[in-house]
Design a protein around this motif. Sequence first.
Motif, PDB file in Angstrom:
ATOM      1  N   GLY A  44      -6.275   6.318   2.087  1.00 49.48           N
ATOM      2  CA  GLY A  44      -5.203   5.364   1.805  1.00 49.48           C
ATOM      3  C   GLY A  44      -4.198   5.335   2.942  1.00 49.48           C
ATOM      4  O   GLY A  44      -3.764   4.264   3.400  1.00 49.48           O
ATOM      5  N   PHE A  45      -3.867   6.503   3.416  1.00 52.24           N
ATOM      6  CA  PHE A  45      -2.934   6.629   4.526  1.00 52.24           C
ATOM      7  C   PHE A  45      -3.484   5.925   5.769  1.00 52.24           C
ATOM      8  O   PHE A  45      -2.794   5.177   6.461  1.00 52.24           O
ATOM      9  N   VAL A  56       5.407   5.695   9.153  1.00 49.94           N
ATOM     10  CA  VAL A  56       4.520   4.687   9.750  1.00 49.94           C
ATOM     11  C   VAL A  56       4.975   3.292   9.334  1.00 49.94           C
ATOM     12  O   VAL A  56       5.046   2.372  10.153  1.00 49.94           O
ATOM     13  N   TYR A  82      -9.405  12.078 -12.678  1.00 46.05           N
ATOM     14  CA  TYR A  82      -8.789  13.403 -12.577  1.00 46.05           C
ATOM     15  C   TYR A  82      -7.954  13.755 -13.800  1.00 46.05           C
ATOM     16  O   TYR A  82      -7.116  14.641 -13.763  1.00 46.05           O
ATOM     17  N   LEU A  88       0.836  -1.208   0.000  1.00 45.67           N
ATOM     18  CA  LEU A  88       0.000   0.000   0.000  1.00 45.67           C
ATOM     19  C   LEU A  88       0.866   1.252   0.000  1.00 45.67           C
ATOM     20  O   LEU A  88       0.630   2.196  -0.756  1.00 45.67           O
ATOM     21  N   LEU A 147       3.711   8.426   5.630  1.00 45.61           N
ATOM     22  CA  LEU A 147       3.495   7.021   5.265  1.00 45.61           C
ATOM     23  C   LEU A 147       4.774   6.213   5.459  1.00 45.61           C
ATOM     24  O   LEU A 147       4.751   5.110   6.005  1.00 45.61           O
ATOM     25  N   SER A 185     -11.513  19.600  -7.082  1.00 41.01           N
ATOM     26  CA  SER A 185     -11.158  18.191  -7.232  1.00 41.01           C
ATOM     27  C   SER A 185      -9.970  17.845  -6.331  1.00 41.01           C
ATOM     28  O   SER A 185      -9.823  16.703  -5.927  1.00 41.01           O
ATOM     29  N   ASP A 186      -9.163  18.840  -5.996  1.00 41.99           N
ATOM     30  CA  ASP A 186      -8.066  18.596  -5.062  1.00 41.99           C
ATOM     31  C   ASP A 186      -8.586  18.090  -3.724  1.00 41.99           C
ATOM     32  O   ASP A 186      -7.933  17.275  -3.071  1.00 41.99           O
ATOM     33  N   VAL A 239      -3.147   2.195   5.496  1.00 42.46           N
ATOM     34  CA  VAL A 239      -1.797   1.740   5.840  1.00 42.46           C
ATOM     35  C   VAL A 239      -1.628   1.725   7.361  1.00 42.46           C
ATOM     36  O   VAL A 239      -1.119   0.766   7.946  1.00 42.46           O
ATOM     37  N   CYS A 240      -2.094   2.789   8.008  1.00 45.83           N
ATOM     38  CA  CYS A 240      -1.971   2.872   9.470  1.00 45.83           C
ATOM     39  C   CYS A 240      -2.711   1.720  10.138  1.00 45.83           C
ATOM     40  O   CYS A 240      -2.227   1.135  11.112  1.00 45.83           O
ATOM     41  N   MET A 299      -0.754  21.965  -2.401  1.00 46.48           N
ATOM     42  CA  MET A 299      -1.107  20.562  -2.641  1.00 46.48           C
ATOM     43  C   MET A 299       0.160  19.719  -2.737  1.00 46.48           C
ATOM     44  O   MET A 299       0.217  18.620  -2.189  1.00 46.48           O
ATOM     45  N   HIS A 352     -11.222  16.239  -3.159  1.00 48.33           N
ATOM     46  CA  HIS A 352     -11.525  14.809  -3.277  1.00 48.33           C
ATOM     47  C   HIS A 352     -10.244  13.986  -3.238  1.00 48.33           C
ATOM     48  O   HIS A 352     -10.159  12.960  -2.570  1.00 48.33           O
ATOM     49  N   LEU A 353      -9.249  14.481  -3.983  1.00 47.31           N
ATOM     50  CA  LEU A 353      -7.972  13.774  -4.051  1.00 47.31           C
ATOM     51  C   LEU A 353      -7.363  13.655  -2.653  1.00 47.31           C
ATOM     52  O   LEU A 353      -6.846  12.608  -2.265  1.00 47.31           O
ATOM     53  N   GLN A 354      -7.467  14.734  -1.892  1.00 46.23           N
ATOM     54  CA  GLN A 354      -6.909  14.724  -0.540  1.00 46.23           C
ATOM     55  C   GLN A 354      -7.623  13.715   0.343  1.00 46.23           C
ATOM     56  O   GLN A 354      -7.003  13.028   1.152  1.00 46.23           O
ATOM     57  N   TRP A 413      -9.112  10.938  -0.625  1.00 44.03           N
ATOM     58  CA  TRP A 413      -8.663   9.586  -1.010  1.00 44.03           C
ATOM     59  C   TRP A 413      -7.282   9.298  -0.473  1.00 44.03           C
ATOM     60  O   TRP A 413      -6.993   8.201   0.011  1.00 44.03           O
ATOM     61  N   LEU A 414      -6.434  10.298  -0.566  1.00 44.16           N
ATOM     62  CA  LEU A 414      -5.070  10.135  -0.075  1.00 44.16           C
ATOM     63  C   LEU A 414      -5.092   9.825   1.418  1.00 44.16           C
ATOM     64  O   LEU A 414      -4.405   8.915   1.902  1.00 44.16           O
ATOM     65  N   MET A 422      -2.123   9.220  13.654  1.00 44.55           N
ATOM     66  CA  MET A 422      -1.751   9.861  12.401  1.00 44.55           C
ATOM     67  C   MET A 422      -2.821   9.609  11.333  1.00 44.55           C
ATOM     68  O   MET A 422      -3.195  10.502  10.583  1.00 44.55           O
ATOM     69  N   GLN A 427      -3.382  27.801   4.392  1.00 47.51           N
ATOM     70  CA  GLN A 427      -3.237  27.610   2.945  1.00 47.51           C
ATOM     71  C   GLN A 427      -3.908  28.756   2.189  1.00 47.51           C
ATOM     72  O   GLN A 427      -4.794  29.425   2.708  1.00 47.51           O
ATOM     73  N   PRO A 428      -3.481  28.938   0.949  1.00 50.20           N
ATOM     74  CA  PRO A 428      -4.000  30.058   0.173  1.00 50.20           C
ATOM     75  C   PRO A 428      -5.389  29.817  -0.415  1.00 50.20           C
ATOM     76  O   PRO A 428      -6.022  30.758  -0.861  1.00 50.20           O
ATOM     77  N   ASP A 429      -5.891  28.574  -0.419  1.00 50.13           N
ATOM     78  CA  ASP A 429      -7.164  28.345  -1.083  1.00 50.13           C
ATOM     79  C   ASP A 429      -8.282  29.123  -0.404  1.00 50.13           C
ATOM     80  O   ASP A 429      -8.283  29.287   0.811  1.00 50.13           O
ATOM     81  N   ILE A 485       0.865   4.071  -2.933  1.00 51.98           N
ATOM     82  CA  ILE A 485       0.458   5.457  -2.673  1.00 51.98           C
ATOM     83  C   ILE A 485       1.626   6.404  -2.912  1.00 51.98           C
ATOM     84  O   ILE A 485       1.482   7.445  -3.550  1.00 51.98           O
TER      85      ILE A 485
END
Lengths: 406, 435
Positions: free
Chosen positions: B316-317, A295, A362, A27, A292, B305-306, B320-321, A281, B308-310, B312-313, B29, B386-388, A31
């Motif tokens: 995923g993280f 960990v 995307y 994983l 990651l 869309s960023d 793993v944890c 980002m 959404h990406l965040q 998912w990221l 985390m 952040q600037p957003d 990632i």
Amino acid sequence: MLDIRPILSTLKRHKVTAILLVLEIALTCAIVCNAVFLVRQRLDWMNTPSGIDEAHVVEVRPVNIGSTPAMHGRVDETLQALRQLPGVRYASLANELPFGFESWNDGIKLDKDVVAPVMHVTAFYGEGLINSLGIQLLEGRDFTPDEYAWLDDITSGRKDVVIPHVVIITKFMEDRLFHGSALGKTLYYGGEPMRVIGVVRDVARPNVMDRSLTYGSMLLPVRMSEGIGATYVMRVQPGQGDAVLKAASTMLREMDPNRVIQRKRHYSEVRAAYFASDRAMAGLLVGVCVALLIVTALGIVGLGSFWVSQRRRQIGVRRALGATRQDVLRYFQTENFLLATMGIALGMVLAYGINIVLMLRYESPRLPAAYLPLGAIALWLLGQAAVYAPARRASRVPPVEATRGN
Amino acid sequence: MFGYYLELALRSLKRSKALTALMVLAVAMGIGACMTTLTVLHVVSGDPIPSKSHRLYYPQLEPRDTDNGFYTKGEPPDQISWQDGMYLLKARRANRQALMTGGIAPVQLPGSNLEPFFARARYTTADFFPMFEVPMRYGHAWSEKEDEARSRIAVISTTLNERLFHGEDSTGKTVRYNGMDLQVVGVIDPWRAHPRFYDLNDSYADAEELFIPLTTSRDLKGPRNGSRDCWGQGGKVTEDALETANCTWLQLWVEIDDPARVADYKAFMTHYSQDQVAVGRFHLPPNVRLRDVLEWLDYNHVVPSDVHLQVWLALGFFAVCLVNTVGLMLAKFLRRSSEIGVRRALGASRANVFAQLLIEAGMIGLTGGIAGLLMALGGLWLVRQQPDAYASLAHLDMPMLAATFAIAIGATLIAGLLPAWRACQVTPALQLKSP
């Protein structure tokens, strides 16, 4: 020699924990590969050249309180004064800047009678903009002073106003639309025929909605009035940016107290603002990757320690039978290498899977194959580093441990 | 029993501090990352006006010919022209309707030496205030009569009222906007829609500081802040001539209280389009849309869309944890095989042991959740730097706080199932044998 077979048979007895470790490495690998690729894309995008002399361009944007009669004279007078300032080489009043967000766009045509425009472009206005922004002229010539007209005259619809019919386009537009030299050719902008008199190196648009059209820009011989986003741009001598900005804004306000400075900045700030969220980002992605890896490394340390403590007796027996400390150390390192290899193999499949999802959702490009060996090497190194401490502890197990119960 | 198990769990956690710390850290985390990104998603995808988001509609018409660079989607333009907007406004076919655009210009206080500063304005019509439930602090909003009379009036925000009038009731006083004097008729309470659904030119911007009748703003040549799309005349329109130009630059919102009348309103828009085609003003067949607030936000992909990406990221993280936690927990539980063997031999059932181990897992989850919450708070603080545009809104609310603990404990319990089950498989006799 690598004792792979005994390692594999030992791992079989710890199937579940081994599988979990492989899964975790897989994983992480998947990632991290994709995240690093995303970071790379962002960085590439953030480095998109603007096509101007970025290091020496500054802008001062005034806004007038109430309307100003005789605006044309005012702009001329202001520009003359700005050009006199020490450190200023060129000055113009522009409608927009590359990556400046606010943009003036329109569709252009190659044939007057075709209904749909052939390309969607942005038009830069401002007298002498090629010099003030440091745009490189590749072919043809710059506008001559008599070719310019004032924007408000053009839009007034007055019959006596001569509307410009010449245009300077980017190399990108030339290649896309004319497939060869564009000089002397005609395009239609707002229904008016425009003759191409010059081609410049690619200048980026203020706001890129479609990255395949980043350089869909052209210059028109139009003089701006203050207001509606118009901004004084100056190309300065090296190192004079701060001084010029200060002097220019003071001077602008002194000339007319009803003129408020809405913004004064170096071009580097324009670029930084445009790409700020991409930078954020990219930073976030790097942060997650580091987390990651930490960990995963901690997981390897934890499980490694567990295995070592479970196998103290076994290690003792091996030591009693003549295995050196080096052998024991290498045993655990090989074990980790094997697990990491399995994890990496699975991780690559996963990485491609994630990449396909990103491509579909995307519009991300395909993951270049080069990322996989890099990811593999990173995880192998990480595994070896993480397992080193438990493995060293294992190598210190004395042979006498063989005689003890566990 | 539960209390006893809790005590056992605590004791066991204390015994192997390093392993416990690793597990808690991993959970924390993972939770921290997830809650940070989920909170951002929650904030940006929320309903900006829950009480009536299904009663507010955004009418769109197709007034263009095919001769423009934007006609690609088969969708009508995102904004409306003055002529069409005014027609639909004055037809009053909905319960309420407001036509608007954004503006920005310097504000001053007449007769004061206060430096002029820029304030964002909304040029709109009377129904804006009741329609969007804008709360008034002092005075009142304006009426349709004042729209028609092009009155020189303004409603200002609390912040502007603080800045100019030190928070006093300023109704009747005068502010100078873009060099023109306007009388304050009302001050609104702090109010902000996020996302700012009514004008998506800048969807996460702060609310406006100054509200001026749309007609008045046109008289005063109030500088606009927003996009405009023109067709057929190649960008050669001055801002002053926008009323008659082939440009869309206004937002129109209507409130329709009876769902049955939505179709009627759409039919009315279609008829109007047909009439306009007949007189030659519109060139394409009628193409109308009437989206409610949420449909409108969705159509415009307001959630970046960023984000959404965040999410998912982060998920995923978190995965793993969790895998990491399962592995460590397994190691930890199996290490105690002999202890479990003794307890089994003394009469504890498998279910007892299982329950006890799960409680231990839950404790890790709870501790990880608390640490994760701190991390999420830190993460959100980072997001706010952040600037957003949406970043400043990222705060943890009560539902998200509850979700943090639910997810942390739930996920760790699930992670604990396999290790606990494996540990229960211990045969008592085998473990008792060893010295």
